[in-house]
Enzyme design. Sequence first.
Site, short mmCIF file in Angstrom:
data_model
loop_
_atom_site.label_atom_id
_atom_site.label_comp_id
_atom_site.label_asym_id
_atom_site.label_seq_id
_atom_site.Cartn_x
_atom_site.Cartn_y
_atom_site.Cartn_z
CE LYS A 117 -4.12 -0.75 2.23
NZ LYS A 117 -4.85 -0.93 3.49
CD GLU A 201 -3.94 6.66 3.72
OE1 GLU A 201 -3.54 6.01 2.76
OE2 GLU A 201 -5.10 6.57 4.15
NE ARG A 293 -8.29 -8.54 -3.06
CZ ARG A 293 -9.37 -7.97 -2.56
NH1 ARG A 293 -10.54 -8.15 -3.16
NH2 ARG A 293 -9.32 -7.19 -1.50
P1 ADP Z 1 -13.28 -6.44 -1.03
O1 ADP Z 1 -13.08 -5.00 -1.29
O2 ADP Z 1 -13.24 -7.31 -2.21
O3 ADP Z 1 -14.39 -6.69 -0.09
P2 ADP Z 1 -11.68 -7.04 1.22
O4 ADP Z 1 -10.52 -6.15 1.49
O5 ADP Z 1 -12.86 -6.98 2.11
O6 ADP Z 1 -11.99 -6.81 -0.29
O7 ADP Z 1 -11.15 -8.51 1.16
C1 ADP Z 1 -11.84 -9.57 0.53
C2 ADP Z 1 -11.41 -10.84 1.16
O8 ADP Z 1 -10.01 -10.96 1.10
C3 ADP Z 1 -11.79 -10.95 2.59
O9 ADP Z 1 -12.08 -12.29 2.83
C4 ADP Z 1 -10.52 -10.52 3.32
O10 ADP Z 1 -10.49 -11.07 4.60
C5 ADP Z 1 -9.47 -11.06 2.40
N1 ADP Z 1 -8.22 -10.27 2.37
C6 ADP Z 1 -8.04 -9.05 1.85
N2 ADP Z 1 -6.75 -8.66 1.93
C7 ADP Z 1 -6.08 -9.66 2.53
C8 ADP Z 1 -4.71 -9.88 2.89
N3 ADP Z 1 -3.77 -8.96 2.67
N4 ADP Z 1 -4.39 -11.04 3.48
C9 ADP Z 1 -5.33 -11.97 3.72
N5 ADP Z 1 -6.63 -11.83 3.38
C10 ADP Z 1 -7.01 -10.71 2.81
P1 ADP Z 2 -8.12 -2.49 3.46
O1 ADP Z 2 -6.89 -2.90 2.70
O2 ADP Z 2 -8.23 -3.13 4.78
O3 ADP Z 2 -9.33 -2.57 2.60
P2 ADP Z 2 -8.22 0.40 3.08
O4 ADP Z 2 -7.01 1.26 2.99
O5 ADP Z 2 -8.95 0.12 1.82
O6 ADP Z 2 -7.85 -0.95 3.81
O7 ADP Z 2 -9.22 1.05 4.11
C1 ADP Z 2 -10.35 0.35 4.59
C2 ADP Z 2 -11.35 1.35 5.15
O8 ADP Z 2 -10.76 2.09 6.24
C3 ADP Z 2 -11.81 2.44 4.18
O9 ADP Z 2 -12.86 2.01 3.34
C4 ADP Z 2 -12.23 3.53 5.13
O10 ADP Z 2 -13.47 3.28 5.71
C5 ADP Z 2 -11.18 3.44 6.22
N1 ADP Z 2 -10.03 4.32 5.93
C6 ADP Z 2 -8.88 3.97 5.31
N2 ADP Z 2 -8.03 5.02 5.21
C7 ADP Z 2 -8.66 6.07 5.78
C8 ADP Z 2 -8.32 7.45 6.02
N3 ADP Z 2 -7.14 7.95 5.64
N4 ADP Z 2 -9.23 8.24 6.65
C9 ADP Z 2 -10.43 7.74 7.06
N5 ADP Z 2 -10.81 6.47 6.87
C10 ADP Z 2 -9.94 5.62 6.25
#
Ligand code: ADP
Ligand code: ADP
Length: 459
Positions: A117, A201, A293
């Site tokens: 990231k 962030e 993905r």
């Molecule tokens: P989406 O935006 O498709 O919902 P999520 O971030 O919720 O993506 O992740 C989808 C699935 O992948 C979930 O089952 C989550 O637990 C799994 N997942 C996402 N990132 C990782 C990671 N870095 N390592 C292991 N599992 C992950």
């Molecule tokens: P993941 O890989 O677990 O999906 P993300 O970076 O996509 O992580 O962030 C997941 C969620 O966390 C976002 O959809 C948002 O709700 C919150 N989030 C992430 N970054 C920020 C931010 N800088 N400020 C506020 N909320 C955030």
Amino acid sequence: MKITKLLVANRGEIAVRIIRAASELGIKTVQVYSAADANSLAVEMADEAVEIGPASAAKSYLDIDAVMKAAKDTKADGIHPGYGFLAENADFADAVEAAGIAFVGPTGDMIRSMGDKASARKAAEDAGVPTVPGSDGVIDDMEVAKVLATSIGFPVMIKATAGGGGRGIRVAENAEEFASLAPQASAEAKSTFGDGGLYLEKLIDGARHIEVQILGDGENFVHCYERECSLQRRRQKVWEEAPSSALSDQVREKLCSSAVALAKAVGYRGAGTVEYLYDDKSGEFYFIEMNTRIQVEHPVTEAIVGIDLLAEMIKIASGEPLSVSQGDIVVRGHAIEVRINAEDPANNFMPFPGIVGDMRVPGGPGVRFDHMLYQGYQIPPFYDSLLGKLIVHADTREAAINRLKRAATELRLDGLKTTTPLFLALAEDPAVQAGDVHTKWLEPWLEINSDKLASKGDD
Ligand code: ADP
Ligand code: ADP
Ligand code: MG
């Protein structure tokens, strides 16, 4: 190289979805499974199935050698990783390609640059995509990071570079909290993702989560418009829709073109999602991450643009050029997806793995239910609680909400507690009906509305 036999390196509803797409393309399928999934619907539906290890994901779905052995033994010439598990593992993508098998996704190097990231933030900046103010790359020195956090302004988010699924994130309100939370976040990320790298962030308060679906074949790149996923619990999406009701056509155009610019800058291949936070007061959007993905919520996009994203991914991996150009992609109507999890919303979303009793699957116009269930199925307790996704599509957002109520009422899964009552309650909520929500809206709502979350009728 045309794929003729596709190995599905995943489980649950997405494995079923992949098998369906392959089957419609005339491609044979091989389902790998853990001992706990021997009775799964995907194993039943695939042409062949190979057990690759015990229930523990580390020893089955995450075991690269075991998956590769199954691919070689069955002479699979393609592998689809689904989401989660090995889907964003660059070494896996490399191993697949090194074995002369097509990986249905981007190259290992693309995953390396966009899956981490912190480096993805850099790639976004280089492509001219606005990012959330924060650290340049990974934090190496906690003292330097504390000074930076103070200059960004608290509260700050401490995020794991390898994080996903809402895990590996902490919010620090001040410098003292920062000093105690950063080492915790690093330790959690190390144990969950095998990488303790962190970045910072600024916290964007009251923002919406809006993401853009893209497709690329390495040379041509298109977007399939946006999805809004602002209804979240513990930073995990529970309800997703397309299009977003918050965007003007002008902002939509800017947002979607920025995602295409990023895809182009990295020569992206496959389906991907560029995620943003959108502040509807200032009209500003900020890149947060790219998922290299297929995503859980892809069906809402399929509904509004009429493109089979899984088929498109498989064709790209077979070496075919994109079958659509940007001008062909037109939005029709509005779609909503809700995640049906084996959890009890009336009991703090406690996991509820049980045996499926009588079941009734919703149908009728504009309704799709992607799931892994059958009557008598024992839900294994070892994996995430997603059972299926209920997707509705209608001409307008209001009609889609009414259709959701109708379809969620039709859905019956005796013997289980599921998140269905949550969605029936949300569909009745005036703020949800008005589209007036943000990523921190749902959690306080759940506190106030706990009485609405008990399941009605048979348990
Ligand atoms: P989406 O935006 O498709 O919902 P999520 O971030 O919720 O993506 O992740 C989808 C699935 O992948 C979930 O089952 C989550 O637990 C799994 N997942 C996402 N990132 C990782 C990671 N870095 N390592 C292991 N599992 C992950
Ligand atoms: P993941 O890989 O677990 O999906 P993300 O970076 O996509 O992580 O962030 C997941 C969620 O966390 C976002 O959809 C948002 O709700 C919150 N989030 C992430 N970054 C920020 C931010 N800088 N400020 C506020 N909320 C955030
Ligand atoms: Mg995300």
